[in-house]
Motif scaffolding. Structure first.
Motif, PDB file in Angstrom:
ATOM      1  N   VAL A  10       0.790  -0.963  -0.396  1.00 16.58           N
ATOM      2  CA  VAL A  10       0.013   0.145  -0.099  1.00 16.58           C
ATOM      3  C   VAL A  10       0.499   0.710  -0.425  1.00 16.58           C
ATOM      4  CG1 VAL A  10      -1.651   1.218   1.570  1.00 16.58           C
ATOM      5  CG2 VAL A  10      -1.817  -1.280   1.306  1.00 16.58           C
ATOM      6  N   LEU A  11       1.661   1.010   0.800  1.00 17.76           N
ATOM      7  CA  LEU A  11       2.793   2.606   1.102  1.00 17.76           C
ATOM      8  C   LEU A  11       3.506   2.319  -0.452  1.00 17.76           C
ATOM      9  CD1 LEU A  11       3.758   4.575   3.104  1.00 17.76           C
ATOM     10  CD2 LEU A  11       5.621   2.811   3.735  1.00 17.76           C
ATOM     11  N   ARG A  12       3.962   1.438  -1.460  1.00 17.91           N
ATOM     12  CA  ARG A  12       4.229   1.735  -2.594  1.00 17.91           C
ATOM     13  C   ARG A  12       3.223   2.360  -3.240  1.00 17.91           C
ATOM     14  NH1 ARG A  12       6.633  -3.393  -1.105  1.00 17.91           N
ATOM     15  NH2 ARG A  12       8.839  -3.577  -0.627  1.00 17.91           N
ATOM     16  N   ASP A  46       7.976   2.312  13.184  1.00 16.62           N
ATOM     17  CA  ASP A  46       6.791   3.126  14.173  1.00 16.62           C
ATOM     18  C   ASP A  46       6.096   4.078  13.436  1.00 16.62           C
ATOM     19  OD1 ASP A  46       8.330   4.682  14.144  1.00 16.62           O
ATOM     20  OD2 ASP A  46       8.936   5.087  16.721  1.00 16.62           O
ATOM     21  N   GLY A  47       6.186   4.089  11.865  1.00 17.22           N
ATOM     22  CA  GLY A  47       6.111   4.977  11.572  1.00 17.22           C
ATOM     23  C   GLY A  47       6.641   6.510  11.190  1.00 17.22           C
ATOM     24  N   PHE A  48       7.715   6.442  12.186  1.00 17.54           N
ATOM     25  CA  PHE A  48       8.128   7.563  12.436  1.00 17.54           C
ATOM     26  C   PHE A  48       9.224   8.232  11.259  1.00 17.54           C
ATOM     27  CE2 PHE A  48      12.216   9.798  14.096  1.00 17.54           C
ATOM     28  CZ  PHE A  48      11.810  10.880  15.252  1.00 17.54           C
ATOM     29  N   ILE A  49       9.895   9.658  10.627  1.00 18.59           N
ATOM     30  CA  ILE A  49      10.217   9.417   9.840  1.00 18.59           C
ATOM     31  C   ILE A  49      11.469  10.333   9.378  1.00 18.59           C
ATOM     32  CG2 ILE A  49       9.999  10.592   6.836  1.00 18.59           C
ATOM     33  CD1 ILE A  49       6.944  10.578   7.000  1.00 18.59           C
ATOM     34  N   ILE A  50      12.229   9.869   8.289  1.00 14.22           N
ATOM     35  CA  ILE A  50      13.732  10.942   8.815  1.00 14.22           C
ATOM     36  C   ILE A  50      14.313  11.286   7.637  1.00 14.22           C
ATOM     37  CG2 ILE A  50      15.763  10.399   9.776  1.00 14.22           C
ATOM     38  CD1 ILE A  50      15.936   8.536  11.235  1.00 14.22           C
ATOM     39  N   VAL A  63       5.255  12.921   1.971  1.00 14.43           N
ATOM     40  CA  VAL A  63       6.154  11.869   2.516  1.00 14.43           C
ATOM     41  C   VAL A  63       4.703  11.185   4.043  1.00 14.43           C
ATOM     42  CG1 VAL A  63       7.394  10.058   3.583  1.00 14.43           C
ATOM     43  CG2 VAL A  63       8.339  11.640   1.043  1.00 14.43           C
ATOM     44  N   PRO A  64       5.037  12.567   4.920  1.00 20.98           N
ATOM     45  CA  PRO A  64       4.278  12.277   6.083  1.00 20.98           C
ATOM     46  C   PRO A  64       3.030  11.828   6.608  1.00 20.98           C
ATOM     47  CG  PRO A  64       5.003  14.489   6.451  1.00 20.98           C
ATOM     48  CD  PRO A  64       5.311  13.900   4.903  1.00 20.98           C
ATOM     49  N   THR A  65       2.426  12.120   5.022  1.00 19.70           N
ATOM     50  CA  THR A  65       0.866  12.620   4.834  1.00 19.70           C
ATOM     51  C   THR A  65       0.452  11.479   4.120  1.00 19.70           C
ATOM     52  OG1 THR A  65       0.329  14.498   4.382  1.00 19.70           O
ATOM     53  CG2 THR A  65      -0.904  12.504   3.875  1.00 19.70           C
ATOM     54  N   ILE A  66       1.044  10.997   3.392  1.00 21.11           N
ATOM     55  CA  ILE A  66       1.270   9.284   3.100  1.00 21.11           C
ATOM     56  C   ILE A  66       1.374   8.245   3.609  1.00 21.11           C
ATOM     57  CG2 ILE A  66       1.865   7.052   1.232  1.00 21.11           C
ATOM     58  CD1 ILE A  66       2.588   9.658  -0.860  1.00 21.11           C
ATOM     59  N   VAL A  67       2.894   8.165   4.477  1.00 22.79           N
ATOM     60  CA  VAL A  67       3.425   7.498   5.686  1.00 22.79           C
ATOM     61  C   VAL A  67       1.382   6.930   6.842  1.00 22.79           C
ATOM     62  CG1 VAL A  67       5.319   7.345   7.636  1.00 22.79           C
ATOM     63  CG2 VAL A  67       5.161   7.782   4.759  1.00 22.79           C
ATOM     64  N   GLN A  69      -1.690   7.575   6.769  1.00 24.66           N
ATOM     65  CA  GLN A  69      -2.587   7.239   6.387  1.00 24.66           C
ATOM     66  C   GLN A  69      -2.383   5.787   6.108  1.00 24.66           C
ATOM     67  OE1 GLN A  69      -5.794   9.978   4.214  1.00 24.66           O
ATOM     68  NE2 GLN A  69      -5.512   7.548   2.351  1.00 24.66           N
ATOM     69  N   VAL A  70      -1.449   5.634   5.215  1.00 20.82           N
ATOM     70  CA  VAL A  70      -1.048   3.989   5.271  1.00 20.82           C
ATOM     71  C   VAL A  70      -0.923   3.577   6.656  1.00 20.82           C
ATOM     72  CG1 VAL A  70       0.387   2.667   3.918  1.00 20.82           C
ATOM     73  CG2 VAL A  70      -0.447   4.624   3.226  1.00 20.82           C
ATOM     74  N   TRP A  71      -0.103   3.942   7.443  1.00 20.71           N
ATOM     75  CA  TRP A  71       0.291   3.763   8.922  1.00 20.71           C
ATOM     76  C   TRP A  71      -1.726   3.052   9.750  1.00 20.71           C
ATOM     77  CZ3 TRP A  71       4.562   2.870   7.357  1.00 20.71           C
ATOM     78  CH2 TRP A  71       5.272   2.488   8.098  1.00 20.71           C
ATOM     79  N   GLU A  72      -2.461   4.359   9.260  1.00 21.31           N
ATOM     80  CA  GLU A  72      -3.888   4.562  10.360  1.00 21.31           C
ATOM     81  C   GLU A  72      -4.688   3.458   9.689  1.00 21.31           C
ATOM     82  OE1 GLU A  72      -7.698   6.987  10.082  1.00 21.31           O
ATOM     83  OE2 GLU A  72      -5.922   7.840  10.096  1.00 21.31           O
TER      84      GLU A  72
END
Length: 220
Positions: A10-12, A46-50, A63-67, A69-72
């Motif tokens: 889904v993330l891809r 945990d969905g944290f982004i660097i 990126v943060p919006t997509i990550v 939503q996908v995690w949710e």
């Protein structure tokens, strides 16, 4: 939350929509987001982004919006029970209120279908489905908000207040390792409702995403 192949797919799929790709991580992250072969961001379990110091800011913005939503979506799907009606038991019930159920089905290839149904008077069947394909989760939640009557609750808060509430819930869900399963379920439920309240009204019912499919919606 279990990190599985479905989440990666889904993330891809979502990243590909904005011209971003993925690659195997080089450190302890679970995924590397790339643009034209160059690193954009490293996504942790945990969905944290660097973010990479080599990327352009506009490449990293989605990126943060997509990550998030996908995690949710994945957390909600993992914890949801199957719909309690045989004809639609291939869907999982994410939330219900006032005779309306928001459910999800994973179709493969990184795509969820979301649907809002109305229960019949005896709760033995569903009808009047509004279908949202290709991971249109925000639109499905907004539709649920208005069909279920929860939209009336949104007027109790201003948008900036709802944003603060959402951020607080999201932070606790990601950082509080002491959360019990029932507490996590309640927190996710509140996140669904707040996210729906924050979705603009004019995005709630996109015609191209409402497909009154002729699925089985018969009695048990």
């Amino acid at each position: 939350m279990e990190i599985n192949d479905r989440l990666f797919d889904v993330l891809r799929y979502e990243l590909d929509k904005v011209g971003l790709g993925t690659s195997a991580p080089v450190l302890d992250e679970i995924l590397l987001v790339v643009k034209d072969g160059k690193p954009v961001a490293y996504v942790q379990e945990d969905g944290f982004i660097i973010y990479s110091t080599l990327c352009n800011r506009e490449d990293a913005n989605p990126v943060p919006t997509i990550v998030n939503q996908v995690w949710e979506m994945e957390r909600a799907y993992q914890e949801a029970p199957a719909m309690p009606i045989n004809s639609v038991s291939n869907y999982r019930k994410l939330v219900e209120y006032n005779g309306i159920a928001l459910a999800a089905r994973y179709d493969g290839d990184g795509q969820f279908t979301f649907v809002n149904w109305q229960y019949t008077y005896d709760n033995n069947a569903v009808s009047l489905g509004h279908y949202f394909h290709k991971n249109h989760y925000s639109s499905a939640k907004a539709d649920f908000l208005y069909r279920s009557g929860l939209a009336d609750r949104a007027i109790l808060f201003q948008l900036d207040e709802l944003t603060v509430i959402r951020d607080s819930l999201l932070f606790r869900g990601m950082q509080d390792s002491a959360l019990q399963l029932e507490e996590q379920k309640n927190l996710d439920h509140l996140l669904h409702l707040v996210d729906a309240m924050l979705t603009p009204c004019d995005e709630s019912l996109p015609v191209e995403e409402i497909d009154l499919e002729q699925e089985s919606e018969a009695l048990l």
